[in-house]
Design a protein around this motif. Structure first.
Motif, PDB file in Angstrom:
ATOM      1  N   GLY A  65      34.385  12.194 -44.013  1.00  0.00           N
ATOM      2  CA  GLY A  65      34.620  11.206 -42.877  1.00  0.00           C
ATOM      3  C   GLY A  65      33.167  11.771 -41.888  1.00  0.00           C
ATOM      4  N   VAL A  66      33.253  13.103 -41.571  1.00  0.00           N
ATOM      5  CA  VAL A  66      32.288  13.320 -41.010  1.00  0.00           C
ATOM      6  C   VAL A  66      30.961  13.543 -41.176  1.00  0.00           C
ATOM      7  N   ILE A  67      30.447  13.696 -42.897  1.00  0.00           N
ATOM      8  CA  ILE A  67      29.744  13.081 -43.621  1.00  0.00           C
ATOM      9  C   ILE A  67      29.014  11.398 -42.754  1.00  0.00           C
ATOM     10  N   VAL A  68      29.923  11.027 -43.638  1.00  0.00           N
ATOM     11  CA  VAL A  68      29.569   9.589 -43.439  1.00  0.00           C
ATOM     12  C   VAL A  68      28.865   9.153 -42.014  1.00  0.00           C
ATOM     13  N   ASP A  69      29.597   9.841 -41.304  1.00  0.00           N
ATOM     14  CA  ASP A  69      28.755   9.453 -39.229  1.00  0.00           C
ATOM     15  C   ASP A  69      28.146   9.980 -39.493  1.00  0.00           C
ATOM     16  N   LYS A  70      27.222  11.495 -39.985  1.00  0.00           N
ATOM     17  CA  LYS A  70      25.970  11.834 -39.890  1.00  0.00           C
ATOM     18  C   LYS A  70      24.701  11.430 -40.634  1.00  0.00           C
ATOM     19  N   LEU A  71      24.996  11.363 -42.224  1.00  0.00           N
ATOM     20  CA  LEU A  71      24.395  10.902 -42.363  1.00  0.00           C
ATOM     21  C   LEU A  71      24.014   9.435 -43.150  1.00  0.00           C
ATOM     22  N   GLY A  72      24.898   8.436 -42.380  1.00  0.00           N
ATOM     23  CA  GLY A  72      24.910   7.311 -42.526  1.00  0.00           C
ATOM     24  C   GLY A  72      25.283   6.729 -43.712  1.00  0.00           C
ATOM     25  N   ALA A  73      25.805   5.318 -43.916  1.00  0.00           N
ATOM     26  CA  ALA A  73      26.190   4.791 -45.000  1.00  0.00           C
ATOM     27  C   ALA A  73      25.509   4.768 -46.633  1.00  0.00           C
ATOM     28  N   ARG A  74      24.436   4.556 -46.153  1.00  0.00           N
ATOM     29  CA  ARG A  74      23.646   4.435 -47.319  1.00  0.00           C
ATOM     30  C   ARG A  74      23.443   5.799 -48.523  1.00  0.00           C
ATOM     31  N   LEU A  75      22.873   6.893 -47.449  1.00  0.00           N
ATOM     32  CA  LEU A  75      22.512   7.905 -48.115  1.00  0.00           C
ATOM     33  C   LEU A  75      24.096   8.353 -48.675  1.00  0.00           C
ATOM     34  N   THR A  76      24.992   8.548 -48.120  1.00  0.00           N
ATOM     35  CA  THR A  76      26.389   9.095 -48.405  1.00  0.00           C
ATOM     36  C   THR A  76      26.620   7.693 -49.350  1.00  0.00           C
ATOM     37  N   TYR A  77      26.720   6.791 -49.957  1.00  0.00           N
ATOM     38  CA  TYR A  77      27.126   6.246 -51.303  1.00  0.00           C
ATOM     39  C   TYR A  77      26.331   5.951 -51.287  1.00  0.00           C
ATOM     40  N   SER A  78      25.216   6.577 -51.859  1.00  0.00           N
ATOM     41  CA  SER A  78      24.543   6.793 -53.346  1.00  0.00           C
ATOM     42  C   SER A  78      24.455   8.300 -53.784  1.00  0.00           C
ATOM     43  N   ILE A  79      24.924   8.909 -53.082  1.00  0.00           N
ATOM     44  CA  ILE A  79      25.024  10.388 -53.329  1.00  0.00           C
ATOM     45  C   ILE A  79      26.114  10.282 -54.035  1.00  0.00           C
ATOM     46  N   ALA A  80      27.478   9.511 -53.505  1.00  0.00           N
ATOM     47  CA  ALA A  80      28.645   9.671 -54.272  1.00  0.00           C
ATOM     48  C   ALA A  80      28.650   9.073 -55.355  1.00  0.00           C
ATOM     49  N   ILE A  81      28.492   7.874 -55.801  1.00  0.00           N
ATOM     50  CA  ILE A  81      28.483   6.876 -57.090  1.00  0.00           C
ATOM     51  C   ILE A  81      27.811   7.802 -57.927  1.00  0.00           C
ATOM     52  N   VAL A  82      26.654   8.596 -57.857  1.00  0.00           N
ATOM     53  CA  VAL A  82      25.894   8.813 -59.088  1.00  0.00           C
ATOM     54  C   VAL A  82      27.048  10.099 -59.040  1.00  0.00           C
ATOM     55  N   TRP A  83      27.703  10.764 -58.336  1.00  0.00           N
ATOM     56  CA  TRP A  83      28.043  12.130 -58.583  1.00  0.00           C
ATOM     57  C   TRP A  83      29.651  10.987 -59.385  1.00  0.00           C
ATOM     58  N   TRP A  84      29.790  10.399 -58.612  1.00  0.00           N
ATOM     59  CA  TRP A  84      31.547  10.367 -59.429  1.00  0.00           C
ATOM     60  C   TRP A  84      31.216   9.914 -61.509  1.00  0.00           C
ATOM     61  N   SER A  85      30.628   8.851 -61.006  1.00  0.00           N
ATOM     62  CA  SER A  85      29.610   8.392 -62.446  1.00  0.00           C
ATOM     63  C   SER A  85      29.290   9.861 -63.227  1.00  0.00           C
ATOM     64  N   LEU A  86      28.351   9.927 -63.019  1.00  0.00           N
ATOM     65  CA  LEU A  86      28.282  11.468 -63.689  1.00  0.00           C
ATOM     66  C   LEU A  86      29.669  11.738 -64.335  1.00  0.00           C
ATOM     67  N   CYS A  87      30.203  11.944 -63.543  1.00  0.00           N
ATOM     68  CA  CYS A  87      31.539  12.713 -64.108  1.00  0.00           C
ATOM     69  C   CYS A  87      32.306  11.970 -64.958  1.00  0.00           C
ATOM     70  N   THR A  88      32.072  10.826 -64.484  1.00  0.00           N
ATOM     71  CA  THR A  88      33.446   9.977 -65.828  1.00  0.00           C
ATOM     72  C   THR A  88      31.853   9.878 -66.561  1.00  0.00           C
ATOM     73  N   VAL A  89      31.188   9.543 -67.255  1.00  0.00           N
ATOM     74  CA  VAL A  89      30.497   9.834 -68.314  1.00  0.00           C
ATOM     75  C   VAL A  89      31.015  11.383 -68.937  1.00  0.00           C
ATOM     76  N   LEU A  90      31.043  12.884 -68.706  1.00  0.00           N
ATOM     77  CA  LEU A  90      31.281  13.350 -69.124  1.00  0.00           C
ATOM     78  C   LEU A  90      32.530  13.734 -68.972  1.00  0.00           C
ATOM     79  N   THR A  91      33.054  13.230 -68.782  1.00  0.00           N
ATOM     80  CA  THR A  91      34.685  13.401 -69.102  1.00  0.00           C
ATOM     81  C   THR A  91      34.333  12.910 -70.428  1.00  0.00           C
TER      82      THR A  91
END
Length: 431
Positions: A65-91
């Motif tokens: 929550g703090v990160i979203v308000d600090k970094l903004g939605a564009r960057l936060t979502y970009s990092i998040a979806i790359v992160w969780w998509s990589l984890c899905t692939v790695l599974t």
């Protein structure tokens, strides 16, 4: 100048991201039988694997929550979806239970920013009287991801195997990212998809930003405000029923209602179709009340209180012997609760101080997802001890009824003001 409708393209992007988010969660349950057989994973180990996601997902809600308000939605979502998509692939490449649990914990970290970021985007891009509909649209992606895509995911596993299924589903996030970076900016005035008329329309429908340094405020400060408590508990109640059904509904239909596994898998879609419709309808109804002149929080909490009473439809399932009747009643309960699901996050946008939506959304999501630790395990223990689902199904009804009371009578019709001391009685939303 005729205004554009770029804000609704943004809402569609959030809907697709949410659908992808829940597909990445749901595929573990669908691939479970194949994984257990192939990797010699026991039922208990698979239960731990299923809960591992929520260990990190819930605990990360405050910092994200703090990160979203600090970094903004564009960057936060970009990092998040790359992160969780990589984890899905790695599974798909996991070979031991320990490695798979580690990947699922990492995946929980990656998915943690999704809903706080969605809330911030809706707050920045939509006027107040359209937020209910917008939240209903993006939140309906949960129903699509959990239930309606089940046949597609099953087909992939059946034809290509469980390893390939994680790679295919995980890759969807990278396709979404390209559209997100091309179209989305943190503010409508910076975006190519919203013209001056649309920006003026959005700003005219938003409250003026409070002149307070919200970026430096701890999320735990919100515990001083009475309005926060029914919201935290409300999401916990909603998620308890959702995670219970997401984990146990197919098993319930097979063991309690004696359906074949294939038939149970197909009919499992019905409650989530109803949830999808409920999400949209809840947003439409709350926005309609606001356009009629209702206070936005009053409009949201009215629909929230009504929606959280629909789980009472589960009670008659205990007394009916007909499997389809029971399924229809459960579908009514989940669909009706979907009225609330569609505006749970719009309420955060209305209650939180401007600029601190991500923090309050993170706090709400932390408490809401503690039910992910409890619901599957509590249900399993009760079913094992009592050899039926009766008490396990009554518990979420009671929990949701209490949430309805909280929304109706405890949630006040006022945005939190951090300029006022909630202990002195000057703010009706404080103690």
């Amino acid at each position: 100048m005729k205004k554009t409708n770029g804000r609704w393209l943004v809402v569609v992007l959030l809907f697709i991201a949410t659908t992808t988010n829940y597909m990445d969660r749901a595929i573990l349950g669908i691939a479970g039988p194949s994984m257990m057989k192939d990797l010699s994973i026991s039922v208990v180990e698979f239960g731990v694997l299923g809960s591992a996601f929520f260990w990190s997902y819930a605990l990360m809600q405050i910092p994200v929550g703090v990160i979203v308000d600090k970094l903004g939605a564009r960057l936060t979502y970009s990092i998040a979806i790359v992160w969780w998509s990589l984890c899905t692939v790695l599974t798909g490449f996991g070979r031991t239970i320990g490695a798979l649990i580690g990947i699922r914990v990492l995946m929980g970290i990656g998915e943690a920013p999704a809903f706080p970021t969605n809330t911030r985007v809706i707050s920045d891009w939509l006027p107040s009287h359209e937020r209910g509909m917008a939240n209903g649209i993006f939140n309906s992606g949960t129903a699509i991801g959990i239930g309606i895509t089940t046949p597609i995911l099953a087909w992939i596993i059946e034809n290509w195997g469980w390893h390939a299924s994680f790679v295919v589903i995980g890759s969807v996030g990278f396709v979404w990212l390209a559209f997100w970076l091309f179209y989305f900016k943190n503010h409508p005035s910076q975006s190519r998809i919203a013209n001056e008329a649309e920006v003026a329309y959005i700003e005219a429908g938003q409250e003026k930003k409070e002149n307070v340094p919200t970026i430096n405020i701890s999320p735990f400060k919100f515990f001083k405000y009475r309005n926060v408590y029914p919201m935290l508990y409300g999401l916990f109640a909603h998620n308890y029923l959702t995670y219970l059904m997401m984990t146990w509904l197919p098993t319930y239909l097979v063991t309690e209602r004696h359906m074949t596994l294939i038939k149970a898998g197909f009919f499992t879609m019905l409650p989530w179709i109803m949830s999808f419709l409920g999400n949209i309808l809840g947003g439409i109804l709350s926005d309609s009340l606001i356009r009629r002149g209702w206070n936005s929080i009053k409009a949201r909490k009215t629909i929230l209180a009504i929606g959280m009473l629909f789980p009472f439809a589960i009670i008659p399932t205990i007394y009916t012997e007909n499997a389809m009747t029971a399924l229809l009643l459960i579908s009514l309960a989940i669909g009706g609760e979907g009225l609330a699901a569609g505006i749970l996050w719009a309420t955060v946008s209305d209650v939180a101080p401007k600029g601190a939506e991500g923090k309050l959304a993170g706090l709400q999501n932390l408490f809401g997802n503690l039910s992910g630790w409890l619901a599957p395990v509590v249900t399993g223990v009760l079913v094992a001890k009592l050899h039926n689902f009766t008490l396990a199904l009554i518990i979420p009804v009671v929990i949701c009824a209490i949430a309805s009371f909280g929304y109706a009578f405890l949630l006040k019709n006022e945005r939190i003001s951090l300029k006022e001391d909630p202990t002195n009685g000057s703010n009706v939303s404080g103690f």
